[in-house]
Design an enzyme around this catalytic site. Structure first.
Site, PDB file in Angstrom:
ATOM      1  N   CYS A   2       0.842  -1.199   0.000  1.00  0.00           N
ATOM      2  CA  CYS A   2       0.000   0.000   0.000  1.00  0.00           C
ATOM      3  C   CYS A   2       0.878   1.251   0.000  1.00  0.00           C
ATOM      4  O   CYS A   2       1.834   1.363   0.769  1.00  0.00           O
ATOM      5  CB  CYS A   2      -0.953   0.075   1.182  1.00  0.00           C
ATOM      6  SG  CYS A   2      -2.130  -1.265   1.219  1.00  0.00           S
ATOM      7  N   ARG A  27       4.117  -0.220  -4.668  1.00  0.00           N
ATOM      8  CA  ARG A  27       3.835  -0.753  -3.341  1.00  0.00           C
ATOM      9  C   ARG A  27       2.542  -1.565  -3.300  1.00  0.00           C
ATOM     10  O   ARG A  27       2.252  -2.231  -2.307  1.00  0.00           O
ATOM     11  CB  ARG A  27       3.745   0.389  -2.327  1.00  0.00           C
ATOM     12  CG  ARG A  27       5.018   1.203  -2.225  1.00  0.00           C
ATOM     13  CD  ARG A  27       4.851   2.292  -1.210  1.00  0.00           C
ATOM     14  NE  ARG A  27       4.702   1.732   0.120  1.00  0.00           N
ATOM     15  CZ  ARG A  27       5.698   1.469   0.945  1.00  0.00           C
ATOM     16  NH1 ARG A  27       6.930   1.742   0.583  1.00  0.00           N
ATOM     17  NH2 ARG A  27       5.476   0.960   2.127  1.00  0.00           N
ATOM     18  N   TRP A  80      -2.588  -2.808  -1.743  1.00  0.00           N
ATOM     19  CA  TRP A  80      -2.293  -4.238  -1.840  1.00  0.00           C
ATOM     20  C   TRP A  80      -3.260  -4.892  -0.855  1.00  0.00           C
ATOM     21  O   TRP A  80      -3.157  -4.688   0.350  1.00  0.00           O
ATOM     22  CB  TRP A  80      -0.848  -4.521  -1.451  1.00  0.00           C
ATOM     23  CG  TRP A  80      -0.450  -5.941  -1.717  1.00  0.00           C
ATOM     24  CD1 TRP A  80      -0.001  -6.463  -2.888  1.00  0.00           C
ATOM     25  CD2 TRP A  80      -0.463  -7.031  -0.771  1.00  0.00           C
ATOM     26  NE1 TRP A  80       0.249  -7.810  -2.738  1.00  0.00           N
ATOM     27  CE2 TRP A  80      -0.018  -8.191  -1.467  1.00  0.00           C
ATOM     28  CE3 TRP A  80      -0.822  -7.151   0.568  1.00  0.00           C
ATOM     29  CZ2 TRP A  80       0.084  -9.427  -0.845  1.00  0.00           C
ATOM     30  CZ3 TRP A  80      -0.720  -8.392   1.188  1.00  0.00           C
ATOM     31  CH2 TRP A  80      -0.263  -9.514   0.484  1.00  0.00           C
ATOM     32  N   ASN A 106      -2.393   1.776   5.588  1.00  0.00           N
ATOM     33  CA  ASN A 106      -1.466   0.706   5.224  1.00  0.00           C
ATOM     34  C   ASN A 106      -1.210  -0.115   6.477  1.00  0.00           C
ATOM     35  O   ASN A 106      -0.954   0.466   7.536  1.00  0.00           O
ATOM     36  CB  ASN A 106      -0.150   1.322   4.707  1.00  0.00           C
ATOM     37  CG  ASN A 106       0.913   0.274   4.427  1.00  0.00           C
ATOM     38  OD1 ASN A 106       0.596  -0.889   4.179  1.00  0.00           O
ATOM     39  ND2 ASN A 106       2.169   0.674   4.469  1.00  0.00           N
ATOM     40  N   GLY A 107      -1.293  -1.434   6.374  1.00  0.00           N
ATOM     41  CA  GLY A 107      -1.063  -2.276   7.548  1.00  0.00           C
ATOM     42  C   GLY A 107      -2.271  -3.155   7.810  1.00  0.00           C
ATOM     43  O   GLY A 107      -3.134  -3.320   6.942  1.00  0.00           O
ATOM     44  N   GLU A 499      17.596 -17.937  -6.623  1.00  0.00           N
ATOM     45  CA  GLU A 499      17.207 -16.582  -7.023  1.00  0.00           C
ATOM     46  C   GLU A 499      16.692 -16.569  -8.469  1.00  0.00           C
ATOM     47  O   GLU A 499      15.714 -15.882  -8.783  1.00  0.00           O
ATOM     48  CB  GLU A 499      18.399 -15.633  -6.834  1.00  0.00           C
ATOM     49  CG  GLU A 499      18.196 -14.210  -7.319  1.00  0.00           C
ATOM     50  CD  GLU A 499      17.066 -13.447  -6.621  1.00  0.00           C
ATOM     51  OE1 GLU A 499      16.507 -13.939  -5.645  1.00  0.00           O
ATOM     52  OE2 GLU A 499      16.728 -12.351  -7.104  1.00  0.00           O
ATOM     53  N   LYS A 503      12.968 -15.259  -9.454  1.00  0.00           N
ATOM     54  CA  LYS A 503      12.731 -14.197 -10.438  1.00  0.00           C
ATOM     55  C   LYS A 503      11.736 -14.678 -11.496  1.00  0.00           C
ATOM     56  O   LYS A 503      10.843 -13.952 -11.896  1.00  0.00           O
ATOM     57  CB  LYS A 503      14.043 -13.792 -11.134  1.00  0.00           C
ATOM     58  CG  LYS A 503      14.915 -12.863 -10.340  1.00  0.00           C
ATOM     59  CD  LYS A 503      14.327 -11.467 -10.291  1.00  0.00           C
ATOM     60  CE  LYS A 503      14.769 -10.699  -9.061  1.00  0.00           C
ATOM     61  NZ  LYS A 503      14.264 -11.169  -7.776  1.00  0.00           N
ATOM     62  N   GLU A 506       8.123 -14.989 -10.032  1.00  0.00           N
ATOM     63  CA  GLU A 506       7.410 -13.749  -9.723  1.00  0.00           C
ATOM     64  C   GLU A 506       7.119 -12.913 -10.963  1.00  0.00           C
ATOM     65  O   GLU A 506       6.143 -12.183 -10.986  1.00  0.00           O
ATOM     66  CB  GLU A 506       8.130 -12.930  -8.638  1.00  0.00           C
ATOM     67  CG  GLU A 506       9.406 -12.251  -9.037  1.00  0.00           C
ATOM     68  CD  GLU A 506       9.940 -11.339  -7.922  1.00  0.00           C
ATOM     69  OE1 GLU A 506      11.166 -11.185  -7.856  1.00  0.00           O
ATOM     70  OE2 GLU A 506       9.149 -10.791  -7.142  1.00  0.00           O
ATOM     71  N   HIS A 522      17.994 -37.165  -5.532  1.00  0.00           N
ATOM     72  CA  HIS A 522      17.200 -37.587  -4.370  1.00  0.00           C
ATOM     73  C   HIS A 522      15.721 -37.285  -4.562  1.00  0.00           C
ATOM     74  O   HIS A 522      14.973 -37.248  -3.598  1.00  0.00           O
ATOM     75  CB  HIS A 522      17.748 -36.920  -3.106  1.00  0.00           C
ATOM     76  CG  HIS A 522      19.192 -37.247  -2.873  1.00  0.00           C
ATOM     77  ND1 HIS A 522      19.604 -38.462  -2.392  1.00  0.00           N
ATOM     78  CD2 HIS A 522      20.324 -36.537  -3.113  1.00  0.00           C
ATOM     79  CE1 HIS A 522      20.932 -38.490  -2.316  1.00  0.00           C
ATOM     80  NE2 HIS A 522      21.393 -37.322  -2.758  1.00  0.00           N
ATOM     81  N   LYS A 625       6.022  -4.261  -3.607  1.00  0.00           N
ATOM     82  CA  LYS A 625       7.468  -4.105  -3.404  1.00  0.00           C
ATOM     83  C   LYS A 625       7.859  -4.306  -1.949  1.00  0.00           C
ATOM     84  O   LYS A 625       8.869  -4.915  -1.648  1.00  0.00           O
ATOM     85  CB  LYS A 625       7.865  -2.696  -3.864  1.00  0.00           C
ATOM     86  CG  LYS A 625       9.347  -2.391  -3.749  1.00  0.00           C
ATOM     87  CD  LYS A 625      10.131  -3.144  -4.774  1.00  0.00           C
ATOM     88  CE  LYS A 625      11.611  -2.859  -4.716  1.00  0.00           C
ATOM     89  NZ  LYS A 625      12.356  -3.898  -5.438  1.00  0.00           N
TER      90      LYS A 625
END
Ligand code: M6R
Length: 630
Positions: A2, A27, A80, A106-107, A499, A503, A506, A522, A625
């Protein structure tokens, strides 16, 4: 998570707020909304609002068709979603029943259910499924209960803040307050911008981060935990704690400007940020190496004795920052001989880790606001561990609450996918590791100096990789319809594989997994079918013992089962040639530093695949983000 904007000043507020939201959209982009206070300042006013589900562009389009009346006070939000789906109805701002108070948030308000029941028992109907709306009703009620006076709105916000549990940044405007926006923060970010127009009229901004107002001012004020701020056209800025005691906020000047937060001719912020990586590394090294090649980390405010007393290190972080920690482990253990454990922040504090005064907990966070990491940091501090933050955002909560901080200097990172901040984090970890080795005397000065020289060559090595990315893009286009892509690595290349997979997931929404190459037999090898793309990050042939040879065998194993092998190997490594369907070459780099160069093609690959599939590379679905909820 947010983005929040507030404005009081002489400019047309809607334009300022929308511009701020545009810069904060990374955000969260489930919905966007604005509220402005309209009407004669002397007489009663009212609020005008607009909100739309989806990206900010939807709201802008709606406003173009039906503009809001002019105003010089406004608030805005880009969401968000947590409580309530990403719909028009749940988009912020949320209004009190009489529509005289508008709130953006936000929160997560953890006690919202009990508060909502309280209001519903009084016959108040809710217009949304959010936790936020209770704050609007509470604020209206608190305001109505207070006598008229200059501090009335701020006091109402303090009263509300004292009742709320959880994490919140709240920013509010009131129809009866023609000159004021008030805000509160607990466990969620909020900064203040202080500027003036070209003709010298003061103006004040609120933002989840400085990007919200960077086009207008670089003068910022840091807010502490549990504080309320009022921005007022004449009285300016007043900050108090939740009890009403006035506090002086810390002033600072943002060290980047609006141009740094523009795409600069690139199609995506991510591409720009990938291209900025050599600079991000160079800037992170800048001023931290003395004339004799020794490390000079004055910002690490831990005494030599405290550093010598450390007998265990935890690195705690999330997502890509967690991968930076995994990479750091190899170098830091090797250089310092101190055991290093790396853990995702969301697990760390729940398993009762053994911490004491001789434990160093390194928290890594680009944003400095990730709630899981912040909570892990607080847990470490409560156990009396020494804490060191590696962070990219000056003045954010995590470095403020740590004993020591080493800032990465990657500049603003707008794309949701971390790239330049990741490489800068790895380099910052190298600096910390070497510094520890230097202070504790486990490396001779010339050994430290030699590694420092290797670090200094990294920007050039990354530039070299970037010059050779055209074939990687072409490869990316050819992989765009893959259903699964696997990533393998061993030793330092293992976290690089993780990583690379992150990437891809996402950005491209393709199923991707990173594996330690040795683990393949395995179980995961069963995933391989004819044509499954497998990206193998090959450690240097000069890596310890026979790591390289083992990975070459792993390539053969997957190829024998039909995999299409994409091999990232250093120049001159001919052993991989017979088994690679595609080879991506990177410059020869010392074993422990190699992740800095081998990561880059994986970033480019993910970006290209996502772009080819028609995705918004900078704002992938469901993500934000900065993750400021647990
Ligand atoms: O701001 P932080 O570094 O604390 O963020 C941690 C993760 O949320 C972040 O790295 C995330 O995984 C990135 N979007 C990955 O590209």
């Amino acid at each position: 998570m947010c983005g929040i904007v507030g404005y009081v000043g002489p400019q047309e507020a809607l334009g300022v707020v929308l511009e701020g939201l545009r810069r904060l959209e990374y955000r969260g982009y489930d919905s966007a909304g604005v509220a402005v206070r309209i009407g004669d300042p002397a007489a009663g006013g009212e609020l005008a609002t607009a909100r739309r589900a989806g990206k900010l562009a939807n709201l802008e389009k709606a406003l173009a068709g039906q503009p809001l009346p002019p105003s010089t006070i406004g608030i805005g939000h880009t969401r968000w979603a947590t409580h309530g789906g990403p719909t028009d109805r749940n988009a912020h701002p949320h209004l009190s029943t009489d529509a005289r108070v508008a709130v953006v948030h936000n929160g997560i308000i953890e006690n919202f259910a009990a508060l909502r029941e309280e209001f519903e028992a009084r016959g108040i109907e809710f217009g949304s499924d959010t936790d936020t709306e209770v704050a609007a009703h509470l604020l209206a009620a608190a305001y109505d209960d207070l006598p008229a006076g200059p501090d009335r709105f701020a006091e109402a916000m303090r009263a509300v803040s004292r009742r709320l549990e959880g994490a919140f940044t709240l920013v509010a405007t009131h129809a009866d307050e023609p000159h004021t926006v008030v805000a509160a923060r607990r466990n969620s970010p909020l900064v203040v911008g202080v500027g003036q127009t070209a003709d010298g009229v003061p103006e004040y901004f609120l933002g989840s981060d400085v990007a919200a107002f960077i086009a207008h001012t670089r003068e910022a004020r840091e807010l502490g935990q549990d504080q309320v701020v009022e921005i007022h056209r004449e009285r300016g800025l007043t900050v108090t704690d939740f009890a009403g005691t006035v506090v002086e906020p810390t002033a600072y000047t943002v060290d980047w400007d609006a141009a740094a937060a523009e795409k600069g001719g690139h199609d995506w912020f991510m591409l720009k940020e990938i291209a900025e990586q050599p600079q991000a590394i160079a800037d992170t090294l800048l001023g931290r190496i003395g004339d004799a090649g020794e490390l000079v980390l004055d910002e690490v405010r831990l005494s030599d004795q405290e550093l010598r007393d450390i007998d265990k290190i935890f690195v705690v972080s999330c997502g890509t920052s967690f991968h930076a920690g995994l990479i750091a482990k190899y170098a830091v253990e090797h250089w310092t001989r101190i055991p290093v454990e790396v853990e995702v922040a969301s697990e760390f504090r729940y398993r009762d880790p053994v911490l004491d005064r001789s434990t160093l907990v390194i928290v890594i966070s680009q944003s400095g606001e990730t709630m899981d990491t912040l909570m892990a940091l607080r847990h470490a501090r409560a156990q009396e561990a020494r804490t060191l933050a590696i962070c990219n955002v000056n003045g954010s909560t995590i470095p403020r609450e740590s004993d020591a901080v080493l800032y990465t200097r990657a500049g603003p990172e707008i794309a949701v996918a971390s790239t330049k901040s990741f490489l800068a984090q790895i380099v910052a970890c190298y600096l910390v590791g070497l510094f520890l080795a230097q202070v504790r005397g486990v490396k001779y000065a010339d050994e430290v100096g030699a590694i420092v020289e290797d670090l200094r060559r990294l920007p050039e090595a990354v530039s070299e990789v970037l010059l050779q990315m055209e074939p990687v893009r072409a490869l990316g286009r050819s992989l765009a319809s893959a259903g699964t892509i696997l990533f393998l690595g061993r030793h330092v290349a293992y976290p690089v594989a993780l990583e690379g997979a992150l990437k891809l997931k996402e950005l491209a929404y393709i199923h991707a997994e990173g594996f330690a190459a040795g683990e393949l037999k395995h179980g995961p090898i069963a995933l391989i079918e004819q044509g499954t793309p497998v990206v193998v990050v090959v450690p240097s042939p000069r890596a310890r013992e026979s790591v390289h040879g083992k990975v070459v065998s792993n390539i053969q194993e997957v190829r024998a089962r039909g995999a299409r092998t994409i091999v990232i190997a250093e120049q001159g490594d001919d052993d991989v040639v017979p088994y690679a369907d595609h080879i991506i070459r990177v410059p020869r780099t010392p074993t422990l530093l190699a992740p800095v160069v081998t990561t880059v093609p994986l970033q480019v690959l993910a970006c290209e695949i996502a772009d080819t599939r028609g995705h918004d590379v900078d704002q992938p679905r469901n993500l934000a983000k900065s993750v400021t909820v647990e």
